[in-house]
Design an enzyme around this catalytic site. Structure first.
Site, short mmCIF file in Angstrom:
data_model
loop_
_atom_site.label_atom_id
_atom_site.label_comp_id
_atom_site.label_asym_id
_atom_site.label_seq_id
_atom_site.Cartn_x
_atom_site.Cartn_y
_atom_site.Cartn_z
N GLY A 2 29.80 40.44 41.63
CA GLY A 2 28.36 40.69 41.62
C GLY A 2 27.95 42.08 42.08
O GLY A 2 27.12 42.74 41.44
N ASN A 37 34.75 43.98 38.58
CA ASN A 37 34.89 43.00 37.50
C ASN A 37 33.48 42.62 37.06
O ASN A 37 32.80 41.85 37.74
CB ASN A 37 35.67 41.78 38.02
CG ASN A 37 35.76 40.67 36.99
OD1 ASN A 37 35.36 40.85 35.83
ND2 ASN A 37 36.27 39.52 37.41
N LYS A 86 32.59 40.85 34.70
CA LYS A 86 32.54 39.50 34.11
C LYS A 86 31.73 39.53 32.81
O LYS A 86 31.74 40.55 32.12
CB LYS A 86 32.01 38.48 35.13
CG LYS A 86 32.81 38.55 36.45
CD LYS A 86 32.56 37.42 37.39
CE LYS A 86 33.39 37.59 38.65
NZ LYS A 86 33.24 36.51 39.60
N GLU A 103 38.24 32.08 37.37
CA GLU A 103 37.33 31.55 36.35
C GLU A 103 38.09 31.20 35.07
O GLU A 103 37.75 30.25 34.37
CB GLU A 103 36.19 32.56 36.09
CG GLU A 103 35.22 32.56 37.27
CD GLU A 103 34.53 33.88 37.56
OE1 GLU A 103 34.54 34.77 36.69
OE2 GLU A 103 33.99 34.02 38.66
N HIS A 106 42.50 35.30 36.71
CA HIS A 106 41.26 35.13 37.46
C HIS A 106 40.92 33.64 37.57
O HIS A 106 41.15 32.89 36.62
CB HIS A 106 40.11 35.89 36.79
CG HIS A 106 38.91 36.00 37.68
ND1 HIS A 106 38.02 34.96 37.85
CD2 HIS A 106 38.50 37.00 38.50
CE1 HIS A 106 37.11 35.34 38.73
NE2 HIS A 106 37.36 36.57 39.14
N GLY A 118 31.37 34.43 44.25
CA GLY A 118 29.99 34.25 43.79
C GLY A 118 29.17 33.29 44.63
O GLY A 118 28.13 32.82 44.19
N GLU A 149 41.70 36.08 45.84
CA GLU A 149 40.33 35.66 45.64
C GLU A 149 40.21 34.16 45.91
O GLU A 149 40.46 33.33 45.02
CB GLU A 149 39.88 35.94 44.20
CG GLU A 149 39.90 37.41 43.85
CD GLU A 149 38.85 37.75 42.77
OE1 GLU A 149 38.17 38.75 42.95
OE2 GLU A 149 38.73 37.00 41.79
N SER A 185 32.67 37.57 47.08
CA SER A 185 31.42 37.89 47.80
C SER A 185 31.54 39.12 48.70
O SER A 185 31.01 39.13 49.81
CB SER A 185 30.94 36.67 48.59
OG SER A 185 30.64 35.60 47.70
#
Ligand code: 13P
Length: 250
Positions: A231, A9, A11, A97, A95, A173, A167, A209
């Protein structure tokens, strides 16, 4: 055998040139490996170019979101059929976010899941608790709410095209990866619920992470079928090492 999947992902990261480079490095590293389904999810503006780079490789393209309708006066939205049109096979929905920053509700996510499945997409439905919910012992009730809401309208015959991604919000993150034991416990519960729905073999991915060092232990847990990577998916060496770690062992 449940399918193993590692999805990146990206992002709201990369630019046009970086997106092409990153996709190229993933294509090269994955080669003809199909024991793990690798998926990359770039930002909308780069989907078409990344699709060109992925053409002929087993790496699949995914969108990071979509709307609940296929066309109409919905300024700024992108429809499931548009994603299919530019070559997507997957879409990430729910998600954290989008839930927490953009205010998406379970009801809205459920309508989007239905639309995406009907358009022929495989849906990566994200679920996961906040730190406060974990500390209050509410993890399983959060799962029940998010699974029931997210799959409320899903056509039973299309449920096999759903992938669940666990998640935990506190692990995204932050560098605070959940432990393999916490992940296994969560996935076991999710698998029990999926079994009750008649789809015990849906892949359940862990995200939060994940890096190349932590992936082998996380993926060795019996109910973990791969990962949804943020990330580390922007670093080809890391991402490809995570894909390696997801290969069936033995
Ligand atoms: P990180 O891997 O950066 O923690 O992000 C996880 C994630 O949100 C993937 O969707």
């Amino acid at each position: 055998m449940r399918q193993r999947i590692v999805a990146g992902n990206w992002k709201m990261n990369t630019n046009r040139a970086v997106a092409r480079q990153l996709a190229g490095a993933v294509v090269q590293g994955v080669g003809s490996e199909t024991r793990v389904q690798v998926v990359v999810c770039p930002p909308f503006p780069y989907l078409t170019e990344v699709a060109e780079v992925l053409a002929g490789s087993p790496v699949a393209l995914g969108g990071q979101n979509c709307y609940e309708r296929n066309e109409g006066a919905f300024t700024g939205e992108v429809s499931p059929t548009m994603l299919v049109d530019v070559g997507c096979r997957y879409v990430i929905l729910g998600h954290s976010e989008r839930r927490h920053i953009l205010g998406e509700t379970d009801a809205f996510i459920g309508r989007k899941v239905d639309a995406a499945l009907k358009a022929g997409l495989r849906v990566i439905l994200c679920v996961g608790e906040t730190l406060e919910e974990r500390q209050a012992g509410q993890v399983n009730s959060v799962f029940d709410r998010q699974l029931q809401g997210g799959l409320a309208h899903a056509d039973k015959g299309l449920l096999s095209n759903v992938v669940i991604a666990y998640e935990p919000v506190w692990a995204i993150g932050t560098g605070h990866t959940a432990t393999p034991e916490q992940v296994q416990e969560a996935h076991r519960f999710l698998r029990t619920r999926l079994s009750e729905m008649g789809v015990p073999d849906l892949p359940i991915l862990y995200g939060g992470s994940v890096d190349a060092a932590k992936a082998p232990k996380l993926f060795a847990a019996p109910d973990v079928d791969g990962g949804l990577i943020g990330g580390a998916s922007l670093k080809p060496d890391q991402f490809l090492a995570i894909v390696q770690a997801a290969l069936p062992q033995g």
